[in-house]
Design an enzyme around this catalytic site. Structure first.
Site, PDB file in Angstrom:
ATOM      1  N   GLY A 236       0.786  -1.222   0.000  1.00 10.65           N
ATOM      2  CA  GLY A 236       0.000   0.000   0.000  1.00 10.65           C
ATOM      3  C   GLY A 236       0.819   1.274   0.000  1.00 10.65           C
ATOM      4  O   GLY A 236       0.597   2.160  -0.830  1.00 10.65           O
ATOM      5  N   GLU A 279     -15.558   0.110  -0.619  1.00 13.74           N
ATOM      6  CA  GLU A 279     -16.315  -0.946   0.058  1.00 13.74           C
ATOM      7  C   GLU A 279     -15.450  -1.425   1.206  1.00 13.74           C
ATOM      8  O   GLU A 279     -14.454  -2.123   1.006  1.00 13.74           O
ATOM      9  CB  GLU A 279     -16.631  -2.096  -0.908  1.00 13.74           C
ATOM     10  CG  GLU A 279     -17.688  -1.772  -1.948  1.00 13.74           C
ATOM     11  CD  GLU A 279     -19.049  -1.494  -1.349  1.00 13.74           C
ATOM     12  OE1 GLU A 279     -19.326  -2.001  -0.231  1.00 13.74           O
ATOM     13  OE2 GLU A 279     -19.836  -0.779  -1.977  1.00 13.74           O
ATOM     14  N   CYS A 313     -17.138  -8.963   4.744  1.00 17.60           N
ATOM     15  CA  CYS A 313     -17.655  -7.658   5.163  1.00 17.60           C
ATOM     16  C   CYS A 313     -19.080  -7.753   5.696  1.00 17.60           C
ATOM     17  O   CYS A 313     -19.547  -6.852   6.387  1.00 17.60           O
ATOM     18  CB  CYS A 313     -17.614  -6.673   3.999  1.00 17.60           C
ATOM     19  SG  CYS A 313     -15.952  -6.324   3.395  1.00 17.60           S
TER      20      CYS A 313
END
Length: 504
Positions: A236, A279, A313
């Site tokens: 990242g 999301e 999730c």
């Protein structure tokens, strides 16, 4: 031997396990896929060690793509957009169907490597691969049937005009996907991106990059025009940050954690034109009312909590049980977990050592706050044979505590009891991380009434974790700003324009 050629032959669990268990074999080295070519390994100066969650052994070396490689990928995607954005829906549909067919031919191989690299059970991996194939077929059909042009005639003062709406692709999309459902999350974004005429650069999680690497070969075999879809690897802070900040990127689609989403907002603050679709990891309440068949309710609640080792999730990580059946439900839930949801037998491991440590820290915090461990416990500080955590049911957790709203994202659920509908609805809606919800009741009026008051993207009645692709879901509270499914996905990847002409 060429890594891709080798992996393509390791298409059964027996062959794959025989290869990775042989200490004489080197770990796989993945390659970036840019402009329909796999970059030579000498272009990679840094690597990430990615391990097998079931054993903790080194599985593959993942490139750390620096800023110049990221910009190369974005540049070719930008060049490809000029042509790809003008292709007809029929042309794009045919390519999507070709990708689906190629995935279908090698779905056993994808299932095996999705299971090995993420740690999920084989049956769960098969389900996700099948859904990945379905994504491409769904959008191939959707773009041929979609009729969304609207016309308006202005009959006011002055010249009468006709206004019509039309859609254009947004541009180059950056797609960063999570480690919990690697192939499914990647293909859901790629299928939509291609369907609506955008080009893209995708970066999967560095923990679970294997099936993205294999999927790149599918794109190559499908003869997707060069540069239309590129897959790069990395972490990242280096790769992901460079990707989202590129001025050529017009949209960002991200699946993952809240803190990373906040960082993406910061990295793109100066680019106000960029579409941001998040999301994020959330948790879901399961509401068990007193009129249910308790055995059925236990089965549904346990599946909602522990499917994919709780790394979904929409996992049902909070179970609210009516006080009239609470003791019976909790006792039966514990028995069910002991029988059907035990690590190494019924559950896979969590995806990485980093995530193992996070879940363990949450459980240590639960112990400090005197939560009751109805079943399960705190895993070892230093795992030696993979990242296994037993299914855990907690009780005696204050509903107003920060821990009650924390998304653990592992095989952990918390049981509460409630009295009235209003009480349980307020408890559920007071959680900023709530995403999905399950309502278990035999009263259809209550199911509708409660379902319409819950602040949740998806609500299931007397079932859990099923989803029709066209029935999209929208952003809810802290779980993101994403819109997925059918027309909602179209809105994410296209811009609406109006043209005014004289009305003759």
């Amino acid at each position: 031997m060429d890594t891709l050629f080798l992996l393509w032959q390791l298409d059964t669990l027996a062959r794959a396990m025989d290869h990775i268990s042989n200490p004489d074999n080197e770990p796989f080295r993945l390659q970036n896929f840019i402009e329909n070519q796999f970059l030579d390994l000498e272009h990679t100066s840094g690597w990430i060690d990615s391990v097998c969650p079931r054993s903790g052994d080194l599985l593959m070396k993942v490139p750390v793509s620096p800023e110049n490689v990221v910009e190369y990928a974005v540049t070719v995607a930008s060049r490809a957009f000029t042509t790809w954005s003008t292709t007809t829906p029929l042309q794009r549909s045919e390519i999507l169907l070709r990708i689906a067919s190629l995935l279908e031919e090698k779905k056993d191989m994808f299932t095996v490597w999705e299971s090995i690299s993420q740690g999920k059970r084989l049956v769960r991996a098969q389900f996700e691969v099948d859904r990945s194939i379905e994504q491409f077929r769904y959008y191939a059909k959707f773009i041929l049937q979609d009729e969304n042009n609207a016309m308006h005639i202005n009959k006011g003062s002055g010249q009468t005009t006709l206004t019509y709406e039309h859609r254009v692709p947004v541009g180059v999309y950056a797609m960063i996907t999570s480690s919990n459902m690697p192939l499914y999350l990647l293909t859901s974004q790629v299928a939509a991106c291609l369907a609506f005429g955008c080009t893209g650069v995708a970066k999967p999680s560095e923990y679970t990059s294997m099936t993205a690497f294999l999927f790149a070969k599918v794109l190559h075999q499908a003869e997707l025009p060069p540069g239309v879809m590129n897959i790069i690897f990395g972490n990242g802070p280096v790769t992901g940050a460079s990707l989202v900040a590129s001025p050529l990127v017009q949209g960002v689609s991200f699946n993952g954690g809240n803190l990373t989403a906040i960082q993406i907002r910061k990295n793109t603050a100066a680019h106000v034109h960029k579409r941001l679709s998040f999301e994020l990891r959330g948790n879901g309440p399961v509401l068990v009312f007193g009129d249910v068949d308790v055995d059925d309710a236990v089965s549904t609640a346990a599946k909602a909590a522990f499917e994919n080792t709780g790394q979904l999730c929409l996992s049902g990580s909070r179970i609210y049980v009516h006080q009239s059946v609470y003791k019976m439900f909790l006792a039966k839930l514990v028995r069910s977990v002991r029988k059907h949801y035990w690590a190494a037998k019924d559950l896979g491991p969590v995806v990485s050592r980093e995530h193992y440590d996070k879940v363990r820290a949450h459980l240590l915090h639960a112990k400090e706050m005197r939560a009751r461990f109805e079943i399960g416990g705190i895993p070892a500080e230093d795992p030696t044979d993979g990242f296994w955590i037993n299914a855990t049911v907690l009780s005696n957790v204050p509903t107003n505590s920060a821990f009650a709203h924390t998304e653990i994202f592992g095989p952990v659920t918390i049981a509460y009891q409630f009295d009235t509908e209003d009480e349980v609805i307020n408890l559920c809606n007071g959680n900023p991380n709530g995403m999905g919800a399950v309502i278990l009741t035999n009263d259809l009026s209550r199911m509708r009434r409660v379902g319409e008051r819950l602040d949740a993207e998806l609500t299931w009645g007397n079932c859990s974790l099923g989803r029709e692709l066209g029935a999209g879901h929208n952003d809810t509270k802290a779980t993101g700003t994403g819109r997925e499914g059918g027309a909602r996905t179209r809105d994410a990847f296209t811009r609406l324009r109006n043209v005014h002409v004289p009305a003759y």
